[in-house]
Design a protein around this motif. Sequence first.
Motif, PDB file in Angstrom:
ATOM      1  N   TYR A 186      18.067  -5.384   7.889  1.00  0.00           N
ATOM      2  CA  TYR A 186      19.090  -4.701   7.361  1.00  0.00           C
ATOM      3  C   TYR A 186      18.439  -3.149   7.089  1.00  0.00           C
ATOM      4  N   GLN A 187      17.316  -3.181   7.190  1.00  0.00           N
ATOM      5  CA  GLN A 187      16.522  -1.703   6.782  1.00  0.00           C
ATOM      6  C   GLN A 187      16.140  -1.005   8.179  1.00  0.00           C
ATOM      7  N   HIS A 188      16.157  -1.662   9.453  1.00  0.00           N
ATOM      8  CA  HIS A 188      15.925  -0.663  10.559  1.00  0.00           C
ATOM      9  C   HIS A 188      16.622  -1.258  11.717  1.00  0.00           C
ATOM     10  N   ASP A 189      16.449  -0.907  12.966  1.00  0.00           N
ATOM     11  CA  ASP A 189      17.097  -1.377  14.121  1.00  0.00           C
ATOM     12  C   ASP A 189      16.258  -2.725  14.327  1.00  0.00           C
ATOM     13  N   LEU A 190      16.946  -3.508  15.265  1.00  0.00           N
ATOM     14  CA  LEU A 190      16.707  -4.480  15.945  1.00  0.00           C
ATOM     15  C   LEU A 190      16.022  -4.272  17.208  1.00  0.00           C
TER      16      LEU A 190
ATOM     17  N   PHE B 279       8.962  -0.915   7.912  1.00  0.00           N
ATOM     18  CA  PHE B 279       9.388  -1.943   8.213  1.00  0.00           C
ATOM     19  C   PHE B 279       9.300  -2.902   7.074  1.00  0.00           C
ATOM     20  N   SER B 280      10.314  -3.793   6.978  1.00  0.00           N
ATOM     21  CA  SER B 280      10.475  -4.977   6.085  1.00  0.00           C
ATOM     22  C   SER B 280       9.436  -6.057   6.531  1.00  0.00           C
TER      23      SER B 280
ATOM     24  N   ASN C 187       0.995  -1.233   0.193  1.00  0.00           N
ATOM     25  CA  ASN C 187      -0.032   0.112   0.184  1.00  0.00           C
ATOM     26  C   ASN C 187       0.796   1.172   0.045  1.00  0.00           C
ATOM     27  N   SER C 188       0.288   2.380  -0.128  1.00  0.00           N
ATOM     28  CA  SER C 188       1.043   3.637  -0.119  1.00  0.00           C
ATOM     29  C   SER C 188       1.217   3.921   1.500  1.00  0.00           C
ATOM     30  N   GLN C 189       1.919   4.893   1.768  1.00  0.00           N
ATOM     31  CA  GLN C 189       2.394   5.047   3.059  1.00  0.00           C
ATOM     32  C   GLN C 189       1.141   5.278   3.960  1.00  0.00           C
ATOM     33  N   TYR C 190       1.241   4.699   5.198  1.00  0.00           N
ATOM     34  CA  TYR C 190       0.412   4.590   6.158  1.00  0.00           C
ATOM     35  C   TYR C 190       0.881   5.298   7.367  1.00  0.00           C
ATOM     36  N   GLN C 191       0.535   6.385   7.725  1.00  0.00           N
ATOM     37  CA  GLN C 191       0.997   7.191   8.994  1.00  0.00           C
ATOM     38  C   GLN C 191       2.150   7.474   8.756  1.00  0.00           C
ATOM     39  N   GLY C 192       2.680   7.640   7.465  1.00  0.00           N
ATOM     40  CA  GLY C 192       3.952   8.119   7.195  1.00  0.00           C
ATOM     41  C   GLY C 192       5.196   7.125   7.256  1.00  0.00           C
ATOM     42  N   LEU C 193       4.554   5.802   7.185  1.00  0.00           N
ATOM     43  CA  LEU C 193       5.418   4.644   7.090  1.00  0.00           C
ATOM     44  C   LEU C 193       5.142   3.802   5.998  1.00  0.00           C
ATOM     45  N   SER C 194       6.190   3.540   5.341  1.00  0.00           N
ATOM     46  CA  SER C 194       6.297   2.566   3.911  1.00  0.00           C
ATOM     47  C   SER C 194       6.371   1.135   4.588  1.00  0.00           C
ATOM     48  N   GLY C 195       5.220   0.558   4.798  1.00  0.00           N
ATOM     49  CA  GLY C 195       5.287  -0.858   5.297  1.00  0.00           C
ATOM     50  C   GLY C 195       5.130  -0.487   6.839  1.00  0.00           C
ATOM     51  N   ALA C 196       3.854  -0.019   7.392  1.00  0.00           N
ATOM     52  CA  ALA C 196       3.793   0.116   8.638  1.00  0.00           C
ATOM     53  C   ALA C 196       3.440  -1.404   9.340  1.00  0.00           C
TER      54      ALA C 196
ATOM     55  N   TYR D 196      21.399   3.698   9.841  1.00  0.00           N
ATOM     56  CA  TYR D 196      20.899   4.443   8.959  1.00  0.00           C
ATOM     57  C   TYR D 196      19.319   4.597   8.974  1.00  0.00           C
ATOM     58  N   ASP D 197      18.878   3.506   9.491  1.00  0.00           N
ATOM     59  CA  ASP D 197      17.170   3.385   9.698  1.00  0.00           C
ATOM     60  C   ASP D 197      16.595   4.010   8.394  1.00  0.00           C
ATOM     61  N   GLU D 198      16.797   3.257   7.433  1.00  0.00           N
ATOM     62  CA  GLU D 198      15.789   3.807   6.062  1.00  0.00           C
ATOM     63  C   GLU D 198      15.438   2.740   5.358  1.00  0.00           C
ATOM     64  N   VAL D 199      14.146   2.514   5.137  1.00  0.00           N
ATOM     65  CA  VAL D 199      13.651   1.629   4.275  1.00  0.00           C
ATOM     66  C   VAL D 199      13.930   1.947   2.795  1.00  0.00           C
ATOM     67  N   SER D 200      13.689   2.912   2.424  1.00  0.00           N
ATOM     68  CA  SER D 200      14.052   3.428   1.024  1.00  0.00           C
ATOM     69  C   SER D 200      15.025   4.685   0.923  1.00  0.00           C
ATOM     70  N   PRO D 201      16.352   4.404   0.997  1.00  0.00           N
ATOM     71  CA  PRO D 201      17.338   5.573   1.172  1.00  0.00           C
ATOM     72  C   PRO D 201      17.430   6.181  -0.284  1.00  0.00           C
ATOM     73  N   SER D 202      17.554   7.547  -0.118  1.00  0.00           N
ATOM     74  CA  SER D 202      17.798   8.329  -1.412  1.00  0.00           C
ATOM     75  C   SER D 202      19.201   8.689  -1.840  1.00  0.00           C
ATOM     76  N   THR D 203      20.041   8.135  -0.854  1.00  0.00           N
ATOM     77  CA  THR D 203      21.526   8.089  -1.211  1.00  0.00           C
ATOM     78  C   THR D 203      22.202   6.774  -0.789  1.00  0.00           C
ATOM     79  N   SER D 204      23.226   6.326  -1.564  1.00  0.00           N
ATOM     80  CA  SER D 204      24.067   5.406  -1.511  1.00  0.00           C
ATOM     81  C   SER D 204      24.642   5.504   0.092  1.00  0.00           C
ATOM     82  N   LEU D 205      24.555   4.019   0.542  1.00  0.00           N
ATOM     83  CA  LEU D 205      24.934   3.663   1.946  1.00  0.00           C
ATOM     84  C   LEU D 205      26.067   2.793   1.988  1.00  0.00           C
ATOM     85  N   GLU D 206      27.115   2.987   2.715  1.00  0.00           N
ATOM     86  CA  GLU D 206      28.169   2.415   2.857  1.00  0.00           C
ATOM     87  C   GLU D 206      27.979   1.084   3.499  1.00  0.00           C
ATOM     88  N   ALA D 207      28.575   0.074   3.046  1.00  0.00           N
ATOM     89  CA  ALA D 207      28.495  -1.385   3.517  1.00  0.00           C
ATOM     90  C   ALA D 207      28.516  -1.453   4.993  1.00  0.00           C
TER      91      ALA D 207
END
Length: 542
Positions: free
Chosen positions: A242-246, A220-221, A180-189, A268-279
């Motif tokens: 790998y996309q958010h905290d444990l 959230f994934s 779905n589209s974002q729910y309450q500002g979350l991409s995958g609530a 980083y805590d980003e499901v869909s980053p806008s820039t490349s992220l270091e390994a």
Amino acid sequence: MKRIIFILVVSSLALITYAQYWGQKAMAYQPEEVIIGESYFDLQTYASCQNRIYLYDDETLGAVFTYGMDHTYYPDRGTGYIYFDGSEWGPWPWERIESQRTGWSCYAPLGENGEVVLTHLSGAVDEGLLFSKREVKGSGDWTETVFHGPGGYEAIFFPRMVTGGINNNSIFLLANTYGNSQYQGLSGALLYSRSMDGGETWDILNQVLPGMDSTEYSGFSWDCYAFAEPRNNIVAFVVGSYQHDLFLMKSTDYGETFEKTLIWDHPYDEVSPSTSLEAFYSVDGSLDISIDPYGKAHVVFGIVRTYYSAEDEYWHYYKLTDGIGYWNESMNSFSSNINALNPTNHPESELVKDESLIAWSQDMDGDSVITFLNIPEPYVDFYHSLGASSMVQLIADEQNRLFLIYTSITETWDNGWMNYRRLWIRSSLNGGQTWGKFYHYDGENPNSIFNEYAFPSCSPNSDDNIYLLFQTDVQPGIYRTEWPPHYNNWKAAKIPKDEIVGINKNNQPTAEFEVSQNFPNPFSESTTINVNLQNRQLLNLR
């Protein structure tokens, strides 16, 4: 001491070799198991394994898996169900229990003597989640109830469910708004719900819990979360990828309110980053959690190294990252350092062998290196990749013993071009303070040489045995276009606990005893030393 190296030899047969900086002689364990079903459909989860088998007080068992035999688009996909009446298993399932196409089956007891299956509807008439219930386990007709997400987001997916309370009449539910589209500002609530009357009404419905909202995360994934079996008034679940905290969400008031504990701080805590992220090294999304008799939460997780490329907008993985992490509520959290979860003895790693790093691939041929044929494809798809050791299950029993079951890509077990994932077991007799030997499930059975074991699910409660459900396959990995679909067997196993904690003499290591480091160290008045005896004997401490 052994050190970690990674070497890629490019040839007609790629050879991936890396050395371990630790080593223990693995021991084979021969199981008592039975095939309970078949399926062409072999993708059971993208990350964490669902609750799929349950041991009842009367020593009966219920078990489920996602079934599908029509391998065009699996229009027949749904729940394969089978029941053990205390003496034998029922007939294999040859059709789903639901009236519509479903997937991602979860199973739990419900009511005084009933049972419930939860799935998500996919490509069906009425999308959402589907409850299938019956009042008497093992017999009778299933009744179906559709459960929707919030208004405008009715189609929710990838559920997890546990039950508890008097007669297991309370249902606790997690589901994801993926797609779905974002729910309450979350991409995958990630939405939490609770029913106190077997799902007739819901006093907490599709709630984004505090600490899991858009002020903390971008989303959230799917499948990267797991419930613990409720114990007393404690309801708890763990979330991480790998996309958010444990992190741990734990309630001591029966799921009314939750307290959040950060286990690993994502860089980083980003499901869909806008820039490349270091390994960086991260949780791979395969998680499990168990509550011990003292109310303490114990968490296990797979590890993977990953990075994000803004150029192709994909997450990329180092496919042979290898290790199982462990944490409990008496331990410190892991920081956001990119090497905090590095399992290769890196100087910045915060993992400690046999304390917070409790499992890894084993050196099967004893040459101090681990050799794999070819580089495995990502498991389970190109959006989720599990570590070389992953698919974790954890049980805490009434004696405060912990039992870890997981899969690991295993050296010398291959089909000539790719190594198989195999099942492994490790246990702790003292609530996670120390860990025992590694046991290779079915490791001496010549009939299992060409078998991959995947998607294990353990009954959350146990007696003198652990009850395990898993999938076996003759091809490594899940079905892809490189080879045609084929049958996968589903097996149920009964594993006596005494045989995997060193008590059974047939499975004893050669050493007669093990002595742990004293703790605390240094100390002033008293200290503790754990001595694990393989046979009854007298010891003097000097």
